[in-house]
Design a protein around this motif. Structure first.
Motif, PDB file in Angstrom:
ATOM      1  N   GLY A   1      31.130  59.936  28.201  1.00  0.00           N
ATOM      2  CA  GLY A   1      31.766  59.284  26.857  1.00  0.00           C
ATOM      3  C   GLY A   1      33.275  58.963  26.942  1.00  0.00           C
ATOM      4  N   ALA A   2      33.957  60.046  27.214  1.00  0.00           N
ATOM      5  CA  ALA A   2      35.652  59.794  27.569  1.00  0.00           C
ATOM      6  C   ALA A   2      35.658  58.819  28.597  1.00  0.00           C
ATOM      7  CB  ALA A   2      36.057  61.226  28.078  1.00  0.00           C
ATOM      8  N   ALA A   3      35.106  58.702  29.744  1.00  0.00           N
ATOM      9  CA  ALA A   3      35.218  57.839  30.746  1.00  0.00           C
ATOM     10  C   ALA A   3      34.998  56.247  30.301  1.00  0.00           C
ATOM     11  CB  ALA A   3      34.628  58.037  31.956  1.00  0.00           C
ATOM     12  N   LEU A   4      33.878  56.268  29.600  1.00  0.00           N
ATOM     13  CA  LEU A   4      33.759  54.742  28.907  1.00  0.00           C
ATOM     14  C   LEU A   4      34.657  54.561  27.998  1.00  0.00           C
ATOM     15  CD1 LEU A   4      31.685  52.880  28.900  1.00  0.00           C
ATOM     16  CD2 LEU A   4      30.134  53.916  27.194  1.00  0.00           C
ATOM     17  N   ALA A   5      35.074  55.435  26.989  1.00  0.00           N
ATOM     18  CA  ALA A   5      36.020  54.939  25.888  1.00  0.00           C
ATOM     19  C   ALA A   5      37.479  54.649  26.626  1.00  0.00           C
ATOM     20  CB  ALA A   5      36.396  56.148  25.174  1.00  0.00           C
ATOM     21  N   LEU A   6      37.838  55.462  27.616  1.00  0.00           N
ATOM     22  CA  LEU A   6      38.955  55.065  28.350  1.00  0.00           C
ATOM     23  C   LEU A   6      38.759  53.738  29.255  1.00  0.00           C
ATOM     24  CD1 LEU A   6      41.928  55.890  29.214  1.00  0.00           C
ATOM     25  CD2 LEU A   6      40.788  57.319  31.530  1.00  0.00           C
ATOM     26  N   ALA A   7      37.862  53.248  29.785  1.00  0.00           N
ATOM     27  CA  ALA A   7      37.452  52.364  30.485  1.00  0.00           C
ATOM     28  C   ALA A   7      37.588  50.924  29.386  1.00  0.00           C
ATOM     29  CB  ALA A   7      36.226  52.105  31.254  1.00  0.00           C
ATOM     30  N   LEU A   8      36.725  51.208  28.315  1.00  0.00           N
ATOM     31  CA  LEU A   8      37.140  50.071  27.232  1.00  0.00           C
ATOM     32  C   LEU A   8      38.504  49.792  26.991  1.00  0.00           C
ATOM     33  CD1 LEU A   8      33.973  51.074  25.082  1.00  0.00           C
ATOM     34  CD2 LEU A   8      34.271  48.727  26.501  1.00  0.00           C
ATOM     35  N   LEU A   9      39.389  50.864  26.900  1.00  0.00           N
ATOM     36  CA  LEU A   9      40.756  50.705  26.467  1.00  0.00           C
ATOM     37  C   LEU A   9      41.483  50.129  27.281  1.00  0.00           C
ATOM     38  CD1 LEU A   9      41.447  54.547  24.933  1.00  0.00           C
ATOM     39  CD2 LEU A   9      41.307  52.089  23.695  1.00  0.00           C
ATOM     40  N   LEU A  10      41.108  49.975  28.596  1.00  0.00           N
ATOM     41  CA  LEU A  10      41.894  49.217  29.734  1.00  0.00           C
ATOM     42  C   LEU A  10      41.324  47.933  29.893  1.00  0.00           C
ATOM     43  CD1 LEU A  10      43.583  49.411  32.274  1.00  0.00           C
ATOM     44  CD2 LEU A  10      41.571  50.141  33.601  1.00  0.00           C
ATOM     45  N   ALA A  11      40.000  47.879  29.692  1.00  0.00           N
ATOM     46  CA  ALA A  11      39.348  46.521  29.993  1.00  0.00           C
ATOM     47  C   ALA A  11      39.390  45.375  28.887  1.00  0.00           C
ATOM     48  CB  ALA A  11      37.718  46.584  30.503  1.00  0.00           C
ATOM     49  N   VAL A  12      39.441  46.036  27.661  1.00  0.00           N
ATOM     50  CA  VAL A  12      39.339  44.897  26.567  1.00  0.00           C
ATOM     51  C   VAL A  12      40.718  44.434  26.528  1.00  0.00           C
ATOM     52  CG1 VAL A  12      39.172  44.512  24.197  1.00  0.00           C
ATOM     53  CG2 VAL A  12      37.519  45.933  25.379  1.00  0.00           C
ATOM     54  N   PRO A  13      41.780  44.808  26.506  1.00  0.00           N
ATOM     55  CA  PRO A  13      43.039  44.350  26.419  1.00  0.00           C
ATOM     56  C   PRO A  13      43.290  43.190  27.937  1.00  0.00           C
ATOM     57  CG  PRO A  13      43.432  46.394  25.884  1.00  0.00           C
ATOM     58  CD  PRO A  13      42.193  46.394  26.279  1.00  0.00           C
ATOM     59  N   LEU A  14      42.722  43.960  28.837  1.00  0.00           N
ATOM     60  CA  LEU A  14      42.897  42.940  30.196  1.00  0.00           C
ATOM     61  C   LEU A  14      42.046  41.587  30.092  1.00  0.00           C
ATOM     62  CD1 LEU A  14      43.165  45.717  32.989  1.00  0.00           C
ATOM     63  CD2 LEU A  14      44.899  44.271  32.040  1.00  0.00           C
ATOM     64  N   ALA A  15      41.031  41.882  29.630  1.00  0.00           N
ATOM     65  CA  ALA A  15      40.153  40.635  29.260  1.00  0.00           C
ATOM     66  C   ALA A  15      40.582  39.692  28.430  1.00  0.00           C
ATOM     67  CB  ALA A  15      38.751  40.953  28.915  1.00  0.00           C
ATOM     68  N   TRP A  16      41.207  40.204  27.316  1.00  0.00           N
ATOM     69  CA  TRP A  16      41.740  39.291  26.279  1.00  0.00           C
ATOM     70  C   TRP A  16      42.881  38.475  26.936  1.00  0.00           C
ATOM     71  CZ3 TRP A  16      40.878  36.678  22.150  1.00  0.00           C
ATOM     72  CH2 TRP A  16      41.985  36.393  21.485  1.00  0.00           C
ATOM     73  N   ALA A  17      43.824  39.361  27.675  1.00  0.00           N
ATOM     74  CA  ALA A  17      44.945  38.722  28.317  1.00  0.00           C
ATOM     75  C   ALA A  17      44.389  37.691  29.439  1.00  0.00           C
ATOM     76  CB  ALA A  17      45.735  39.724  28.936  1.00  0.00           C
ATOM     77  N   GLY A  18      43.360  37.936  30.217  1.00  0.00           N
ATOM     78  CA  GLY A  18      42.924  37.001  31.264  1.00  0.00           C
ATOM     79  C   GLY A  18      42.239  35.791  30.458  1.00  0.00           C
ATOM     80  N   PHE A  19      41.905  36.006  29.250  1.00  0.00           N
ATOM     81  CA  PHE A  19      41.339  34.702  28.568  1.00  0.00           C
ATOM     82  C   PHE A  19      42.278  33.869  28.037  1.00  0.00           C
ATOM     83  CE2 PHE A  19      40.157  33.086  24.232  1.00  0.00           C
ATOM     84  CZ  PHE A  19      39.470  32.213  24.623  1.00  0.00           C
TER      85      PHE A  19
ATOM     86  N   ALA B   1      36.541  56.024  35.030  1.00  0.00           N
ATOM     87  CA  ALA B   1      36.969  54.992  34.200  1.00  0.00           C
ATOM     88  C   ALA B   1      37.158  53.907  34.867  1.00  0.00           C
ATOM     89  CB  ALA B   1      37.946  55.577  33.105  1.00  0.00           C
ATOM     90  N   GLY B   2      38.110  54.477  36.312  1.00  0.00           N
ATOM     91  CA  GLY B   2      38.410  53.065  37.118  1.00  0.00           C
ATOM     92  C   GLY B   2      37.223  52.428  37.692  1.00  0.00           C
ATOM     93  N   TYR B   3      35.937  52.863  37.860  1.00  0.00           N
ATOM     94  CA  TYR B   3      34.842  52.445  38.301  1.00  0.00           C
ATOM     95  C   TYR B   3      34.211  51.434  37.480  1.00  0.00           C
ATOM     96  CZ  TYR B   3      34.709  54.533  42.729  1.00  0.00           C
ATOM     97  OH  TYR B   3      35.119  54.979  44.170  1.00  0.00           O
ATOM     98  N   LEU B   4      34.293  51.935  36.147  1.00  0.00           N
ATOM     99  CA  LEU B   4      33.727  51.086  34.991  1.00  0.00           C
ATOM    100  C   LEU B   4      34.298  50.001  34.356  1.00  0.00           C
ATOM    101  CD1 LEU B   4      32.570  54.376  32.865  1.00  0.00           C
ATOM    102  CD2 LEU B   4      31.470  53.157  34.536  1.00  0.00           C
ATOM    103  N   ALA B   5      35.742  49.830  34.550  1.00  0.00           N
ATOM    104  CA  ALA B   5      36.717  48.734  34.118  1.00  0.00           C
ATOM    105  C   ALA B   5      36.091  47.691  34.730  1.00  0.00           C
ATOM    106  CB  ALA B   5      38.095  49.253  34.508  1.00  0.00           C
ATOM    107  N   LEU B   6      35.898  47.399  35.755  1.00  0.00           N
ATOM    108  CA  LEU B   6      35.415  45.874  36.528  1.00  0.00           C
ATOM    109  C   LEU B   6      33.984  45.510  35.602  1.00  0.00           C
ATOM    110  CD1 LEU B   6      35.917  43.732  38.470  1.00  0.00           C
ATOM    111  CD2 LEU B   6      34.702  44.851  40.045  1.00  0.00           C
ATOM    112  N   PRO B   7      33.046  46.246  35.641  1.00  0.00           N
ATOM    113  CA  PRO B   7      32.091  45.567  34.861  1.00  0.00           C
ATOM    114  C   PRO B   7      32.342  45.321  33.367  1.00  0.00           C
ATOM    115  CG  PRO B   7      31.439  47.871  35.216  1.00  0.00           C
ATOM    116  CD  PRO B   7      32.633  47.382  36.299  1.00  0.00           C
ATOM    117  N   LEU B   8      32.809  46.069  32.701  1.00  0.00           N
ATOM    118  CA  LEU B   8      33.388  45.794  31.368  1.00  0.00           C
ATOM    119  C   LEU B   8      34.449  44.843  31.198  1.00  0.00           C
ATOM    120  CD1 LEU B   8      33.902  49.769  30.183  1.00  0.00           C
ATOM    121  CD2 LEU B   8      32.058  48.059  29.511  1.00  0.00           C
TER     122      LEU B   8
END
Length: 371
Positions: A173-191, A251-258
């Motif tokens: 759960g902690a790894a998933l939460a950390l990956a979401l904190l990283l992936a969501v802003p980066l995805a928004w910035a990429g959009f 979290a580093g591995y989860l960031a890409l699919p998210l």
């Protein structure tokens, strides 16, 4: 023969193959190899109940599913009784373990139940699942499996297994939460800035090519160096070994699919729908909230399903860096050549992954409006 009937026939052959292979092994203790017995030798005539699973489907779907489930329950019960019988007159340290044939037969039999349950409506499948859990719980409460080596190992480590399960869920759960904190802003910035999406994707993708064990190990000296520069970080619970490297690496591995799922969802909105919303006077924020996000949710759920299953599997390696969890049981069993101890860690990991996949898949279908 129809495809469905051919598939059931293959699964039935899997059950029979399992019964012909080593089903139980009786050993003098938990470490030494034992004498193997086939399913037919271990559970005798009861093995013929597996044939019930192959009855042609000229009956209502619910009856076929119930019959298959009953066959599996009988096989499980007979296995427990056979284990108890095989240990009679032996030393207390003797163990009756489950062989490869049992696992092959169980997987094939469970797949047969699932195949027959697939013909039921949604409520029927839910009832079948509840019935399976109730049957398993009743057999467990009756002590049917008490003589099996795996259960003996569990009883000896019950508190440790429960603590490891909770620890595993917390790490994932902690790894998933950390990956979401990283992936969501980066995805928004990429959009918002499509030119930056390529660099972000390449950076996150670079993590994927690093072997997981290497990344977990590499984080230990990196974190040690960081803590040497900033000792105050230790007050936050950060350490070079323990949960920190396990959570960070996972979290580093989860960031890409998210990241891919969020970015893909945001860009999946129909341009005509966006133009219509803009013509109605909606601001960019309103368009994102009212149009893009609802259309992005099914795509995001698909990426979330991949990430959740990956998180449960990858934090297993946390047992190598002192993070604990079910992985610690797996690696302890490997170090002792204790198969049952390995299974105590591995089986819950597989069960968690399957349950998580089913739950998020159901959410994905609901959001996508599919049955």
């Amino acid at each position: 023969m129809k495809a469905g009937e051919a598939g059931r026939a293959l699964l039935w052959l899997g059950v029979l193959a399992g019964l012909a292979l080593p089903w139980l092994t009786v050993a003098p203790n938990r470490l030494l190899p034992g004498l193997a017995m086939s399913g037919f030798a271990a559970i005798g005539w009861t093995a013929l109940l597996a044939l019930v699973l192959a009855v042609p489907q000229r009956v209502p779907a619910w009856l076929g599913a119930a019959t298959a489930l009953g066959g599996v329950a009988f096989l499980l019960a007979a296995t427990g009784w056979a284990a108890a019988t095989s240990l009679e007159g032996l030393a207390p340290a003797a163990r009756a373990g489950l062989g490869g044939g049992f696992w092959l037969g169980l997987v094939a039999a469970a797949a047969l139940v699932a195949a027959r349950g697939a013909a039921l409506p949604g409520l029927g499948r839910s009832i079948l699942a509840i019935a399976a859990l109730l049957a398993l719980a009743l057999l467990w409460r009756a002590g049917t499996f008490a003589a099996l080596s795996l259960v003996v190992e569990y009883r000896a480590r019950e508190a440790a297994v429960h603590a490891a399960l909770l620890r595993h869920l917390a790490l994932a759960g902690a790894a998933l939460a950390l990956a979401l904190l990283l992936a969501v802003p980066l995805a928004w910035a990429g959009f918002r800035r499509p030119g930056a999406a390529g660099a972000v994707g390449a950076s996150l993708g670079a993590v994927q090519v690093v072997p997981a064990i290497a990344l977990f190990a590499a984080l230990i000296p990196l974190l040690a160096g960081l803590l040497a520069l900033f000792p105050s970080l230790r007050n936050l619970g950060l350490g070079a070994i323990g949960p920190a490297p396990a959570v960070l690496a996972t979290a580093g591995y989860l960031a890409l699919p998210l990241w891919r799922s969020v970015l893909g969802g945001l860009t999946a909105a129909d341009p005509a729908a966006v133009a219509a919303a803009r013509a109605m006077g909606l601001t960019e924020g309103g368009i994102t909230r009212e149009v893009r996000l609802p259309l992005a949710l099914p795509v995001f759920a698909g990426g979330l399903r991949v990430a959740v299953v990956q998180a449960i599997g990858l934090v297993t390696l946390g047992g190598l860096v002192g993070a604990g969890g079910l992985g610690a049981l797996v690696f302890e069993g490997l170090s002792q050549f204790a198969t049952d101890l390995m299974l105590l860690g591995a089986l819950p990991i597989m069960a968690l992954a399957l349950v998580a996949d089913a739950l998020v898949r159901a959410l994905e279908h609901r959001l996508g409006g599919t049955a």
